[in-house]
Design a protein around this motif. Structure first.
Motif, PDB file in Angstrom:
ATOM      1  N   GLN A 194       0.914  -1.108  -0.058  1.00 24.04           N
ATOM      2  CA  GLN A 194      -0.045   0.112  -0.130  1.00 24.04           C
ATOM      3  C   GLN A 194       0.871   1.173  -0.129  1.00 24.04           C
ATOM      4  O   GLN A 194       1.947   1.183   0.572  1.00 24.04           O
ATOM      5  CB  GLN A 194      -1.067   0.043   1.132  1.00 24.04           C
ATOM      6  CG  GLN A 194      -1.961  -1.185   1.256  1.00 24.04           C
ATOM      7  CD  GLN A 194      -2.948  -0.753   2.594  1.00 24.04           C
ATOM      8  OE1 GLN A 194      -2.657  -0.516   3.404  1.00 24.04           O
ATOM      9  NE2 GLN A 194      -3.935  -1.477   2.410  1.00 24.04           N
ATOM     10  N   PRO A 195       0.604   2.403  -0.673  1.00 22.69           N
ATOM     11  CA  PRO A 195       1.153   3.698  -0.407  1.00 22.69           C
ATOM     12  C   PRO A 195       1.233   4.239   0.987  1.00 22.69           C
ATOM     13  O   PRO A 195       0.042   3.885   1.750  1.00 22.69           O
ATOM     14  CB  PRO A 195       0.434   4.395  -1.596  1.00 22.69           C
ATOM     15  CG  PRO A 195      -0.978   3.875  -1.551  1.00 22.69           C
ATOM     16  CD  PRO A 195      -0.849   2.533  -1.315  1.00 22.69           C
TER      17      PRO A 195
ATOM     18  N   LEU B 119      -4.905   5.741  -7.890  1.00 28.00           N
ATOM     19  CA  LEU B 119      -3.550   6.478  -7.447  1.00 28.00           C
ATOM     20  C   LEU B 119      -2.412   5.987  -8.053  1.00 28.00           C
ATOM     21  O   LEU B 119      -2.225   4.855  -8.146  1.00 28.00           O
ATOM     22  CB  LEU B 119      -3.416   6.476  -6.117  1.00 28.00           C
ATOM     23  CG  LEU B 119      -1.930   7.103  -5.481  1.00 28.00           C
ATOM     24  CD1 LEU B 119      -2.069   8.858  -5.669  1.00 28.00           C
ATOM     25  CD2 LEU B 119      -1.988   6.914  -4.101  1.00 28.00           C
ATOM     26  N   ALA B 120      -1.816   6.710  -9.151  1.00 31.41           N
ATOM     27  CA  ALA B 120      -0.780   6.373  -9.906  1.00 31.41           C
ATOM     28  C   ALA B 120       0.705   6.838  -9.332  1.00 31.41           C
ATOM     29  O   ALA B 120       0.735   8.347  -9.405  1.00 31.41           O
ATOM     30  CB  ALA B 120      -0.849   6.727 -11.319  1.00 31.41           C
ATOM     31  N   VAL B 121       1.632   5.919  -8.826  1.00 35.10           N
ATOM     32  CA  VAL B 121       2.855   6.349  -8.305  1.00 35.10           C
ATOM     33  C   VAL B 121       3.799   6.249  -9.379  1.00 35.10           C
ATOM     34  O   VAL B 121       3.914   5.185  -9.690  1.00 35.10           O
ATOM     35  CB  VAL B 121       3.109   5.656  -7.042  1.00 35.10           C
ATOM     36  CG1 VAL B 121       4.218   6.259  -6.204  1.00 35.10           C
ATOM     37  CG2 VAL B 121       1.911   5.758  -6.040  1.00 35.10           C
ATOM     38  N   LEU B 122       4.673   7.309  -9.668  1.00 41.22           N
ATOM     39  CA  LEU B 122       5.598   7.099 -10.519  1.00 41.22           C
ATOM     40  C   LEU B 122       7.013   7.198 -10.048  1.00 41.22           C
ATOM     41  O   LEU B 122       7.359   8.162  -9.447  1.00 41.22           O
ATOM     42  CB  LEU B 122       5.480   8.484 -11.656  1.00 41.22           C
ATOM     43  CG  LEU B 122       3.971   8.681 -11.979  1.00 41.22           C
ATOM     44  CD1 LEU B 122       3.662   9.784 -12.956  1.00 41.22           C
ATOM     45  CD2 LEU B 122       3.072   7.628 -12.809  1.00 41.22           C
ATOM     46  N   HIS B 123       8.001   6.366 -10.673  1.00 40.25           N
ATOM     47  CA  HIS B 123       9.166   6.453 -10.477  1.00 40.25           C
ATOM     48  C   HIS B 123       9.823   6.874 -11.860  1.00 40.25           C
ATOM     49  O   HIS B 123       9.526   6.276 -12.966  1.00 40.25           O
ATOM     50  CB  HIS B 123       9.835   5.221 -10.095  1.00 40.25           C
ATOM     51  CG  HIS B 123      11.688   5.342  -9.872  1.00 40.25           C
ATOM     52  ND1 HIS B 123      12.009   6.094  -9.048  1.00 40.25           N
ATOM     53  CD2 HIS B 123      12.491   4.729 -10.679  1.00 40.25           C
ATOM     54  CE1 HIS B 123      13.300   6.092  -9.360  1.00 40.25           C
ATOM     55  NE2 HIS B 123      13.528   5.280 -10.288  1.00 40.25           N
ATOM     56  N   ILE B 124      10.523   8.309 -11.991  1.00 38.70           N
ATOM     57  CA  ILE B 124      10.777   8.737 -13.308  1.00 38.70           C
ATOM     58  C   ILE B 124      12.468   8.744 -13.148  1.00 38.70           C
ATOM     59  O   ILE B 124      12.991   9.280 -12.277  1.00 38.70           O
ATOM     60  CB  ILE B 124      10.183  10.386 -13.238  1.00 38.70           C
ATOM     61  CG1 ILE B 124       8.753   9.993 -13.058  1.00 38.70           C
ATOM     62  CG2 ILE B 124      10.622  11.037 -14.291  1.00 38.70           C
ATOM     63  CD1 ILE B 124       7.901  11.314 -12.935  1.00 38.70           C
TER      64      ILE B 124
ATOM     65  N   LEU C 264      -2.374  -2.604  -8.160  1.00 38.38           N
ATOM     66  CA  LEU C 264      -2.705  -3.484  -6.854  1.00 38.38           C
ATOM     67  C   LEU C 264      -4.045  -2.982  -6.276  1.00 38.38           C
ATOM     68  O   LEU C 264      -4.424  -1.903  -6.342  1.00 38.38           O
ATOM     69  CB  LEU C 264      -1.235  -3.078  -5.973  1.00 38.38           C
ATOM     70  CG  LEU C 264       0.076  -3.513  -6.459  1.00 38.38           C
ATOM     71  CD1 LEU C 264       1.130  -2.948  -5.255  1.00 38.38           C
ATOM     72  CD2 LEU C 264       0.036  -5.076  -6.776  1.00 38.38           C
ATOM     73  N   PRO C 265      -4.599  -4.221  -5.690  1.00 44.55           N
ATOM     74  CA  PRO C 265      -3.974  -5.397  -5.454  1.00 44.55           C
ATOM     75  C   PRO C 265      -4.203  -6.629  -6.495  1.00 44.55           C
ATOM     76  O   PRO C 265      -4.103  -7.880  -6.174  1.00 44.55           O
ATOM     77  CB  PRO C 265      -4.833  -5.753  -4.100  1.00 44.55           C
ATOM     78  CG  PRO C 265      -6.067  -5.047  -4.276  1.00 44.55           C
ATOM     79  CD  PRO C 265      -5.918  -3.897  -5.089  1.00 44.55           C
ATOM     80  N   GLU C 266      -4.328  -6.082  -7.640  1.00 45.67           N
ATOM     81  CA  GLU C 266      -4.461  -7.017  -8.770  1.00 45.67           C
ATOM     82  C   GLU C 266      -3.298  -7.652  -9.025  1.00 45.67           C
ATOM     83  O   GLU C 266      -2.046  -7.174  -9.349  1.00 45.67           O
ATOM     84  CB  GLU C 266      -5.217  -6.683  -9.879  1.00 45.67           C
ATOM     85  CG  GLU C 266      -6.405  -6.121  -9.782  1.00 45.67           C
ATOM     86  CD  GLU C 266      -7.588  -7.114  -9.267  1.00 45.67           C
ATOM     87  OE1 GLU C 266      -7.688  -8.211  -9.826  1.00 45.67           O
ATOM     88  OE2 GLU C 266      -8.514  -6.792  -8.248  1.00 45.67           O
ATOM     89  N   PRO C 267      -3.111  -8.980  -9.368  1.00 49.51           N
ATOM     90  CA  PRO C 267      -2.080  -9.744  -9.898  1.00 49.51           C
ATOM     91  C   PRO C 267      -1.704  -9.340 -11.158  1.00 49.51           C
ATOM     92  O   PRO C 267      -2.374  -8.891 -11.979  1.00 49.51           O
ATOM     93  CB  PRO C 267      -2.374 -11.066  -9.754  1.00 49.51           C
ATOM     94  CG  PRO C 267      -3.670 -11.319  -9.690  1.00 49.51           C
ATOM     95  CD  PRO C 267      -4.365  -9.953  -9.146  1.00 49.51           C
TER      96      PRO C 267
ATOM     97  N   GLU D 147       8.792   3.187 -13.671  1.00 50.62           N
ATOM     98  CA  GLU D 147       7.938   2.366 -12.777  1.00 50.62           C
ATOM     99  C   GLU D 147       6.633   3.193 -12.329  1.00 50.62           C
ATOM    100  O   GLU D 147       6.514   4.270 -12.121  1.00 50.62           O
ATOM    101  CB  GLU D 147       8.645   1.993 -11.506  1.00 50.62           C
ATOM    102  CG  GLU D 147       9.931   1.409 -11.625  1.00 50.62           C
ATOM    103  CD  GLU D 147      10.642   1.289 -10.368  1.00 50.62           C
ATOM    104  OE1 GLU D 147      10.223   1.336  -9.333  1.00 50.62           O
ATOM    105  OE2 GLU D 147      12.200   1.232 -10.703  1.00 50.62           O
ATOM    106  N   LEU D 148       5.658   2.453 -12.900  1.00 55.88           N
ATOM    107  CA  LEU D 148       4.050   2.851 -12.895  1.00 55.88           C
ATOM    108  C   LEU D 148       3.325   2.100 -11.708  1.00 55.88           C
ATOM    109  O   LEU D 148       3.102   0.974 -12.079  1.00 55.88           O
ATOM    110  CB  LEU D 148       3.544   3.347 -13.786  1.00 55.88           C
ATOM    111  CG  LEU D 148       2.388   4.090 -13.891  1.00 55.88           C
ATOM    112  CD1 LEU D 148       1.811   4.581 -15.256  1.00 55.88           C
ATOM    113  CD2 LEU D 148       1.019   3.590 -13.183  1.00 55.88           C
ATOM    114  N   THR D 149       3.096   2.372 -10.453  1.00 55.23           N
ATOM    115  CA  THR D 149       2.605   1.333  -9.648  1.00 55.23           C
ATOM    116  C   THR D 149       0.839   1.947  -9.294  1.00 55.23           C
ATOM    117  O   THR D 149       0.954   3.140  -8.866  1.00 55.23           O
ATOM    118  CB  THR D 149       3.080   1.073  -8.454  1.00 55.23           C
ATOM    119  OG1 THR D 149       4.347   0.719  -8.542  1.00 55.23           O
ATOM    120  CG2 THR D 149       2.292   0.216  -7.642  1.00 55.23           C
ATOM    121  N   GLY D 150      -0.006   1.422  -9.972  1.00 52.21           N
ATOM    122  CA  GLY D 150      -1.355   1.980  -9.640  1.00 52.21           C
ATOM    123  C   GLY D 150      -2.021   1.157  -8.343  1.00 52.21           C
ATOM    124  O   GLY D 150      -1.777   0.150  -8.048  1.00 52.21           O
TER     125      GLY D 150
END
Length: 334
Positions: A115-116, A304-309, A245-248, A316-319
Motif C-alpha cells: 500500500q502507498p 492513485l498512480a505512483v511514478l518513478h521517473i 494493486l492489489p490485482e496480480p 515504474e508505474l504502480t497503480g
C-alpha cells in the motif's frame, strides 16, 4: 504537545514516568515516537493499515511491559525493539504477507499487499525525512519484502536505522554472529531485487520532488484528460514496470502495459472522462485519477498512480485502487 513534566533528555525523569503507572504522562512520552515507529512498521510490512495496527500494538505492549524498561537504553530504542517484535509476531501469523509468484507472463514475485504511504504521516523531523525517501520508495519497500521476516528485521535495524550488531542481536535475541550472517545475506537479496538502475539505498538522496518530475506528472495527467494514448505512451520507458494493486500481474515493458490498458478499455466510453490531481506518496511523485461516467455529474475518486521517473521518462508505474482508503485523505469527488 509535550508535557513540561516529560522532558526529552532527562533519563531519570523518563524512567520515572514509564514506571509510574500514570497512563496520561506515559502516552505523552511515547506518542512523540508514533510516526517514526509507524514508518518502521511499514518498512517491515509494506502495508499502511498493517503498520498503523502494529504501531498501536507497540504502544499497548509498551504500556503493559513498562516495568521491563530499565533506562539502560533510550526509550526510543526500547520502543523500536517492541515494534520490531510486534511485526515479527504479526508476520508469523499472517502467511498472506509474503510475496507470491508472479503471473506466468511476468518474472519474479509480486507484493500484492503493498500500500502507498501518505507523505503527511512521515516524521516531521527533516533529517528523518531525508532518510525516508530512499528507504521508503516503493521499489525499496518491495525489495525488502523478499527477505524472510527475521532477516528483514536485521536488515532494517542494521542498515536503515544504523544499529550496531550487538544492539540488533539483543533486540532480536540472536547472537552477533547470526546478525552479521543475516545482514550479509539480506544485502545480497535486496540488491538483486532492486531494479538495476536504482541507487544503493545508503547513498545520499534528496527528498523533494524535482521540477522535471513535476513536469512528467503534469504531462501524464494531461494525457489522461485529453484521452491522448500516443502522448501517454511517449512518457514511458520501454522497460517500464507496471502493476495495478492489489490485482496480480506485472507488465515489464511499455508495450505490454499499453496493450493491457487498451484491452481494459482505457479512453473508451466509461473510461474517457478524467480529471487528475498531482500529489506525492512515499516521497514519490503521483497522480490521483478521478473518473466521471455518463449520467454522473461528478468526477469520482478512482486510482492513485505512483511514478518513478528516470531521465524524464516513467520507469515504474504502480497503480493503487484509491477508494476505501480514508487514510490517504483524498477528496472523494471533484
Amino acid at each position: 504537545m509535550v508535557d513540561a513534566g516529560v522532558p526529552n533528555g532527562d533519563e531519570a525523569t523518563v524512567l520515572e514516568v514509564v514506571r509510574s503507572g500514570d497512563s496520561a504522562r506515559f502516552a505523552l512520552l511515547t506518542e512523540r515516537h508514533r510516526r517514526e515507529l509507524q514508518v518502521h512498521c511499514y518498512r517491515m510490512l509494506a502495508n499502511y493499515e498493517d503498520a498503523q495496527d502494529m504501531t498501536q500494538e507497540t504502544l499497548l505492549r509498551a504500556w503493559h511491559k513498562r516495568e521491563s524498561f530499565q533506562g539502560h537504553a533510550a526509550l526510543r530504542t526500547w520502543l523500536y525493539r517492541i515494534a520490531t517484535n510486534a511485526c515479527l509476531d504479526f508476520l508469523a501469523k499472517r502467511k498472506d504477507r509474503t510475496p507470491v509468484p508472479a503471473d506466468p507472463t511476468a518474472a519474479g514475485t509480486e507484493v500484492l499487499y503493498l500500500q502507498p504511504y501518505p507523505d503527511r504521516m512521515l516524521p516531521e523531523d527533516p533529517q528523518d525525512s531525508v532518510v525516508a525517501r530512499e528507504t521508503i520508495e516503493l521499489a525499496f519497500i518491495v525489495a525488502v519484502q523478499h527477505l524472510p521476516p527475521r532477516q528483514r528485521a536485521v536488515f532494517i535495524l542494521r542498515d536503515i536505522l544504523g544499529w550496531p550488531a550487538p544492539k540488533a542481536a539483543d533486540a532480536l535475541q540472536l547472537t552477533v554472529a547470526s546478525v552479521t550472517s543475516a545482514l550479509q545475506r539480506a544485502r545480497v537479496t535486496v540488491r538483486a531485487e532492486l531494479p538495476g538502475r536504482r541507487l544503493d539505498w545508503r547513498s545520499p538522496a534528496t527528498h523533494e520532488v524535482s521540477n522535471d518530475e513535476r513536469d512528467v506528472v503534469k504531462s501524464y495527467m494531461t494525457a489522461h484528460e485529453r484521452n491522448d494514448l500516443a502522448g501517454l505512451t511517449a512518457l514511458l520507458r520501454e522497460d517500464l514496470r507496471f502493476a495495478m494493486l492489489p490485482e496480480p500481474g506485472t507488465a515489464t515493458t511499455a508495450e505490454d502495459a499499453v496493450d493491457g490498458w487498451v484491452s481494459g478499455g482505457l479512453f473508451q466510453p466509461g473510461y474517457d472522462d478524467w480529471r487528475c490531481v498531482a500529489t506525492t506518496v512515499n516521497r514519490m511523485p503521483a497522480a490521483v485519477l478521478y473518473r466521471r461516467v455518463p449520467g454522473d455529474p461528478e468526477y469520482r475518486l478512482f486510482n492513485l498512480a505512483v511514478l518513478h521517473i528516470v531521465d524524464g521518462k516513467i520507469a515504474e508505474l504502480t497503480g493503487f485502487d484509491a477508494t476505501g482508503k480514508p487514510w490517504l485523505a483524498l477528496p472523494q469527488t471533484l
